[in-house]
Write a protein that holds these residues in place. Sequence first.
Motif, PDB file in Angstrom:
ATOM      1  N   ALA A 117     -20.571 150.874  37.870  1.00 11.38           N
ATOM      2  CA  ALA A 117     -20.044 151.953  39.465  1.00 11.38           C
ATOM      3  C   ALA A 117     -20.315 153.309  38.047  1.00 11.38           C
ATOM      4  O   ALA A 117     -20.226 154.391  38.672  1.00 11.38           O
ATOM      5  CB  ALA A 117     -19.182 152.408  39.736  1.00 11.38           C
ATOM      6  N   ASP A 118     -20.989 152.448  37.399  1.00 12.70           N
ATOM      7  CA  ASP A 118     -21.249 153.736  36.472  1.00 12.70           C
ATOM      8  C   ASP A 118     -22.307 153.436  35.294  1.00 12.70           C
ATOM      9  O   ASP A 118     -22.484 152.629  34.666  1.00 12.70           O
ATOM     10  CB  ASP A 118     -20.454 154.234  35.272  1.00 12.70           C
ATOM     11  N   GLU A 119     -22.930 154.312  34.155  1.00 13.38           N
ATOM     12  CA  GLU A 119     -23.423 154.368  32.701  1.00 13.38           C
ATOM     13  C   GLU A 119     -23.149 152.921  31.802  1.00 13.38           C
ATOM     14  O   GLU A 119     -23.268 153.101  30.114  1.00 13.38           O
ATOM     15  CB  GLU A 119     -24.870 154.867  32.489  1.00 13.38           C
ATOM     16  N   ARG A 120     -21.550 154.081  31.042  1.00 12.62           N
ATOM     17  CA  ARG A 120     -21.242 154.416  30.053  1.00 12.62           C
ATOM     18  C   ARG A 120     -20.559 152.286  30.142  1.00 12.62           C
ATOM     19  O   ARG A 120     -20.743 151.536  29.340  1.00 12.62           O
ATOM     20  CB  ARG A 120     -19.753 154.875  30.546  1.00 12.62           C
ATOM     21  N   THR A 121     -19.911 151.537  31.253  1.00  9.94           N
ATOM     22  CA  THR A 121     -19.322 150.337  30.989  1.00  9.94           C
ATOM     23  C   THR A 121     -20.731 149.179  30.980  1.00  9.94           C
ATOM     24  O   THR A 121     -20.643 148.185  29.349  1.00  9.94           O
ATOM     25  CB  THR A 121     -18.489 150.000  32.226  1.00  9.94           C
ATOM     26  N   ALA A 122     -21.793 149.669  31.587  1.00 14.95           N
ATOM     27  CA  ALA A 122     -23.125 148.605  31.727  1.00 14.95           C
ATOM     28  C   ALA A 122     -23.470 148.157  29.915  1.00 14.95           C
ATOM     29  O   ALA A 122     -23.872 147.496  28.987  1.00 14.95           O
ATOM     30  CB  ALA A 122     -24.167 148.829  32.542  1.00 14.95           C
ATOM     31  N   THR A 123     -23.892 150.204  29.368  1.00 17.92           N
ATOM     32  CA  THR A 123     -23.893 150.555  28.342  1.00 17.92           C
ATOM     33  C   THR A 123     -24.068 149.585  27.035  1.00 17.92           C
ATOM     34  O   THR A 123     -23.884 148.918  26.210  1.00 17.92           O
ATOM     35  CB  THR A 123     -23.604 151.559  27.715  1.00 17.92           C
ATOM     36  N   LYS A 124     -21.739 149.440  27.326  1.00 16.84           N
ATOM     37  CA  LYS A 124     -20.991 148.998  26.196  1.00 16.84           C
ATOM     38  C   LYS A 124     -20.930 147.937  26.352  1.00 16.84           C
ATOM     39  O   LYS A 124     -21.099 146.808  25.424  1.00 16.84           O
ATOM     40  CB  LYS A 124     -19.340 149.022  27.350  1.00 16.84           C
ATOM     41  N   LEU A 125     -21.410 146.585  27.453  1.00 15.08           N
ATOM     42  CA  LEU A 125     -21.689 145.324  27.407  1.00 15.08           C
ATOM     43  C   LEU A 125     -22.475 145.155  27.003  1.00 15.08           C
ATOM     44  O   LEU A 125     -22.892 144.188  25.990  1.00 15.08           O
ATOM     45  CB  LEU A 125     -21.643 144.430  29.072  1.00 15.08           C
ATOM     46  N   GLU A 126     -23.980 145.465  26.971  1.00 12.07           N
ATOM     47  CA  GLU A 126     -24.836 145.841  26.645  1.00 12.07           C
ATOM     48  C   GLU A 126     -25.077 145.920  24.520  1.00 12.07           C
ATOM     49  O   GLU A 126     -24.973 144.679  24.343  1.00 12.07           O
ATOM     50  CB  GLU A 126     -26.191 146.274  26.970  1.00 12.07           C
ATOM     51  N   ARG A 127     -24.057 146.828  24.477  1.00 15.13           N
ATOM     52  CA  ARG A 127     -23.703 146.607  22.900  1.00 15.13           C
ATOM     53  C   ARG A 127     -23.194 145.583  22.604  1.00 15.13           C
ATOM     54  O   ARG A 127     -23.093 145.204  20.967  1.00 15.13           O
ATOM     55  CB  ARG A 127     -23.895 148.131  22.733  1.00 15.13           C
ATOM     56  N   GLU A 128     -22.740 145.189  23.287  1.00 16.58           N
ATOM     57  CA  GLU A 128     -21.227 143.973  22.839  1.00 16.58           C
ATOM     58  C   GLU A 128     -21.746 142.786  22.715  1.00 16.58           C
ATOM     59  O   GLU A 128     -20.933 141.573  22.158  1.00 16.58           O
ATOM     60  CB  GLU A 128     -20.168 144.237  23.079  1.00 16.58           C
ATOM     61  N   GLY A 129     -23.345 142.493  23.623  1.00 17.00           N
ATOM     62  CA  GLY A 129     -23.559 141.296  22.957  1.00 17.00           C
ATOM     63  C   GLY A 129     -23.894 140.777  24.340  1.00 17.00           C
ATOM     64  O   GLY A 129     -23.794 139.438  24.153  1.00 17.00           O
TER      65      GLY A 129
END
Length: 252
Positions: free
Chosen positions: A80-92
């Motif tokens: 529901a946001d861009e922050r959480t998806a970005t965080k998962l991507e950065r966390e591998g």
Amino acid sequence: MRFGIFHTLCPLFAALAFTGNVPAEQVQVAVAANFTSPLQAIAREFESDTGNSVIAAFGATGQLYAQIRNGAPFEVFLSADERTATKLEREGLGVSGSRFTYAVGRLVLWSAQAGYVDGSDAVLKASPFRHLAMANPQAAPYGLAASQVLEALGLSATLKDKLVEGQSITQTHQFIATGNAELGFVALSQVYKDGQLSSGSAWRVPAELHTPIKQDALILKKGQHNPAALAFTEYLKGEKATAIIQSYGYQR
């Protein structure tokens, strides 16, 4: 087509399986609660057009994030946001380069009572109600947006004691629909279809009162080798899915 609804071990969201007679492939998708109705419609078209099926779990973005971190078998995440998806991507935990914005959400102040909200913020300022519902800002981006609106209007302190928090935007909608809260902040997609208010009364919150609700999709590492995961995310970008998404009040 058969639809089966079942509850998972987590009581805060339900999972909905879209199955055909002989599905080619299945994809497991974690979906932000505000996108429930559009996803159901898109999944039906996706299965009809491709033969692939969708197994979808709906919940607050923060809750879904925690489940993904804890090993849930999701292959695609619709945040529901861009922050959480970005965080998962950065966390591998997501496939690098697969993230994109599939919808831009709109926040609405809604009451199940006709005429209760007059299309403006007047009812918030008059404060004739006992309860104002909103989603938990820590778990749900629409709840965070609602808190930003109250702050922008200078009403955070005034209305603090009247706030009732839902763990997801779905639970927040239920509080209002059942009358446990006279009004509250929900996603436009929950109360509008094809530009029409489904019931009650509402105020479409001006977008400038909160951070843009950019909702991002991400292929998760568990889905990187599943052709249905790639097919589904590509389908989300197509004309048919776009038309459905826009019919619920989202922008692209």
